[in-house]
Design an enzyme around this catalytic site. Sequence first.
Site, PDB file in Angstrom:
ATOM      1  N   ASP A  32     -18.895 -18.794  10.110  1.00 23.69           N
ATOM      2  CA  ASP A  32     -18.360 -18.071  11.263  1.00 23.69           C
ATOM      3  C   ASP A  32     -18.661 -18.832  12.545  1.00 23.69           C
ATOM      4  O   ASP A  32     -17.844 -18.895  13.466  1.00 23.69           O
ATOM      5  CB  ASP A  32     -18.993 -16.676  11.363  1.00 23.69           C
ATOM      6  CG  ASP A  32     -18.466 -15.756  10.287  1.00 23.69           C
ATOM      7  OD1 ASP A  32     -17.638 -16.221   9.484  1.00 23.69           O
ATOM      8  OD2 ASP A  32     -18.890 -14.577  10.253  1.00 23.69           O
ATOM      9  N   LYS A 115       1.170   1.188  -5.568  1.00 25.50           N
ATOM     10  CA  LYS A 115       1.807   1.848  -4.423  1.00 25.50           C
ATOM     11  C   LYS A 115       0.737   2.062  -3.362  1.00 25.50           C
ATOM     12  O   LYS A 115      -0.133   2.905  -3.504  1.00 25.50           O
ATOM     13  CB  LYS A 115       2.448   3.169  -4.824  1.00 25.50           C
ATOM     14  CG  LYS A 115       3.166   3.813  -3.658  1.00 25.50           C
ATOM     15  CD  LYS A 115       4.181   4.828  -4.097  1.00 25.50           C
ATOM     16  CE  LYS A 115       5.101   5.231  -2.960  1.00 25.50           C
ATOM     17  NZ  LYS A 115       4.443   5.881  -1.838  1.00 25.50           N
TER      18      LYS A 115
HETATM   19  S1  IVH Z   1       9.087  -0.799  -1.880  1.00 24.44           S
HETATM   20  C1  IVH Z   1      13.238   0.217  -1.600  1.00 24.44           C
HETATM   21  N1  IVH Z   1       6.653  -1.257  -2.689  1.00 24.44           N
HETATM   22  O1  IVH Z   1       6.380   3.643  -0.287  1.00 24.44           O
HETATM   23  C2  IVH Z   1      11.835   0.094  -1.810  1.00 24.44           C
HETATM   24  N2  IVH Z   1       7.015   0.522  -1.164  1.00 24.44           N
HETATM   25  O2  IVH Z   1       8.673   5.676  -0.629  1.00 24.44           O
HETATM   26  C3  IVH Z   1      11.034   0.612  -0.687  1.00 24.44           C
HETATM   27  N3  IVH Z   1       5.017   1.709  -0.506  1.00 24.44           N
HETATM   28  O3  IVH Z   1       8.090   3.419   2.733  1.00 24.44           O
HETATM   29  C4  IVH Z   1       9.672   0.218  -0.587  1.00 24.44           C
HETATM   30  N4  IVH Z   1       3.602   0.524  -1.694  1.00 24.44           N
HETATM   31  O4  IVH Z   1       5.666   2.678   2.675  1.00 24.44           O
HETATM   32  C5  IVH Z   1       7.442  -0.493  -1.927  1.00 24.44           C
HETATM   33  N5  IVH Z   1       4.540  -1.780  -3.471  1.00 24.44           N
HETATM   34  C6  IVH Z   1       5.336  -1.026  -2.707  1.00 24.44           C
HETATM   35  C7  IVH Z   1       4.826   0.027  -1.921  1.00 24.44           C
HETATM   36  C8  IVH Z   1       5.724   0.789  -1.163  1.00 24.44           C
HETATM   37  C9  IVH Z   1       3.738   1.519  -0.830  1.00 24.44           C
HETATM   38  C10 IVH Z   1       5.531   2.763   0.392  1.00 24.44           C
HETATM   39  C11 IVH Z   1       6.346   2.259   1.551  1.00 24.44           C
HETATM   40  C12 IVH Z   1       7.657   2.962   1.496  1.00 24.44           C
HETATM   41  C13 IVH Z   1       7.371   4.095   0.575  1.00 24.44           C
HETATM   42  C14 IVH Z   1       8.621   4.383  -0.215  1.00 24.44           C
END
Ligand code: IVH
Length: 719
Positions: A32, A115
């Site tokens: 650092d 997710k």
């Molecule tokens: S893909 C068309 N991948 O989930 C696909 N979303 O309900 C849209 N999210 O608004 C998003 N992890 O905030 C995707 N690995 C991931 C995700 C993810 C979290 C959230 C994102 C989005 C919501 C969709």
Amino acid sequence: MSKPSKKYISIQKTIRSYDYEYYILDDPSISDHEYDELFRELKQIESEHPDWITPESPSQRVGIKPENDFDTFKHFQPMLSLANAFNEDDLNNFHDRILKNLGADKQIDYFCEPKMDGAAVSLIYEEGILVRGVTRGDGNLGEDITSNIRTIRSIPLILKESKSPFPTMIEVRGEVFISKPDFETLNLSAEKNGEKIFANPRNAAAGSLRQLDPAITSSRPLAFFAHGIGLCQGKKFIDLQEIFSVFVSWGLPVNNLNKLSSSIDECLNYFKDVESSRDSIPFEIDGVVFKVNELSLQKQLGEIARSPRWAIAHKFPAEEVHTEIEKIEFQVGRTGILTPVAKLKTVNVGGVNVSNCTLHNLDELRRLDPRVGDGAVIKRAGDVIPKMVKVIPKKNNRADAVEPPKKCPSCQSAIAHNYQSEWTIFDTSKSMPVKKFSSSYEAQKFVESNHSENLSVLEEHLDTPFIKCTGKNSCPEIFQGKFTHFVSRKAMDIDGLGQEILFTLINKKFIKDFADIYSLSEHRAELEKLERFGEKSVDNLIKSIDKSSSVELYKLVFSLGIEEVGETTARNLANIFGSIEAIQKSSFEDLIAVPDIGPRVAAKIVDHFADTENIVSLKALLPYLNIANPDISASEKDMKFLGLQIAITGKISPMSREEVKNLLMSEGAKVTSSISKKTNFLIAGENAGSKLEKAKSLGVRIIEAADIKSFINDPKKFL
Ligand code: IVH
């Protein structure tokens, strides 16, 4: 302006690569102290040569505070949301739907990701340089939070050069989040400083991104993972696997738990693996996401109701918590429906404090039989509203069962059962029922088109588990509810009319109708005399009302509060009819041709616009509004069926008629049930009857069942 020295450029580069080691690889190669020394040297050179500084310098992450509010920004490609699967069956159905839609039993690769429970953002890079960061917003319009995004150290201001050249422009989609340990530290220090504690990391991340002062955002431990792309110009990708590996080569952070699966069974195993290691994963996740890997298949599958058909979120089972029922109330909604709601001893369920739980309707109330003093098990999954799973009856002195009220708790008007009507056509010559309809329009039409004197129509009331206040606009709850909905974010979005101000203005009779909101500026002097309404607050109120007067058509339609017309239906109405006047004039037949609109909803819409009060109210409102009829956006330009009018008749397979209709609509087609000279194509399935004849006579091009798939893929071939 002098040319930046080689030394200055090289220090910038070195810092960038140390940042990459530290924030992306999590593997720093220097101490650092050495890093700080180098940074000091950079700042020293910059203080001697301020003209050398560009926004991409590592010293420029925390910029100046914007004046008042974030600007809105229209995403080049909408940010969709994900449909959910809650069990194995849902997941298998998702896979089966995909196979059915693609019309073949082929092997599908799925990209699997955790997710993230954070806030979705879109980062725009032009030629590898970060030029903008935007919140998801409503999926179409987000807020320009560039200066806050720039403070997140793991987001590169310049992408790392790699074998893969940069696109001219790309929307990188991903999630901003706060890790579990960072969240704990953040809340500990908030507690110490007497500041507000965040309920969960997601709220903390989203709240931090919306700080007006980037210095505050910079002090929050925000991190980022990229999870997809929006519009990308000047570069073609084949599949998600390629996108993610190119992201890595550009120094964009991606989740190392991501994995490619070659079957839906493998996806299920991935779900189980991630679920079992959930506690040891250093950030909050609420499930996993499966996405069809190949982009060409994604395109073919398209989207439905703002969610892609090619992706699904497989959610973890919801957490269940035990609490106590303190009271049961009946709340009056804006449509007059009375909803039983249980007031609970506050409990934290999955990171959110819950003290209310809806019991939906009388059936649910009778089924659960919750009583004051009983125990209750509550569950909540992600953003889903809390649900009462079970009631644990109090052992002794149990309270009486809850009875529905006889009078409205708000206005004392009589309560009525909310009936749903059904219309049966009888053949009086045989005393036999012939057909049933769920709308009087359809029943009437049937009678008219049959030219028989023996037909009569009988309206029957079917009971529903709902009760309704009969007070209409005279019920304060209904009246206030109507306006609360009208000004809400997804509707007219009038920031300055929070509930307290709104209700004061209603009580003081400043607001009696929607149009009154827009003429408030004529009553400035009177407003300023109200308690807590200084000159400045009236100014802000009028500004935010002014801002809302430029409105997108679908938001206006949604804000009118037409029964059964949610956001998606409002969007469909706006897309198909194009103007508020056309929607007002639309007939029952026009309406049922719109996706997601069945006879019941169509009847509600027709009724709404036939109501004199509604007609007068809308007429008074319209002159104040500047309604945007959104011009064809970048994504719409690519729509294959834009401007084409298509009718469907007969039995079609393997896709259902509804699926074909939605697919065509999502690519810009207007799908009608009747044929006219304006119809461009008729899709004629098995047993196509009179419509096929009519189409032939009008010279409309016919698409036969066998050609549906290739028509959907490339309509130009059929023009
Ligand atoms: S893909 C068309 N991948 O989930 C696909 N979303 O309900 C849209 N999210 O608004 C998003 N992890 O905030 C995707 N690995 C991931 C995700 C993810 C979290 C959230 C994102 C989005 C919501 C969709």
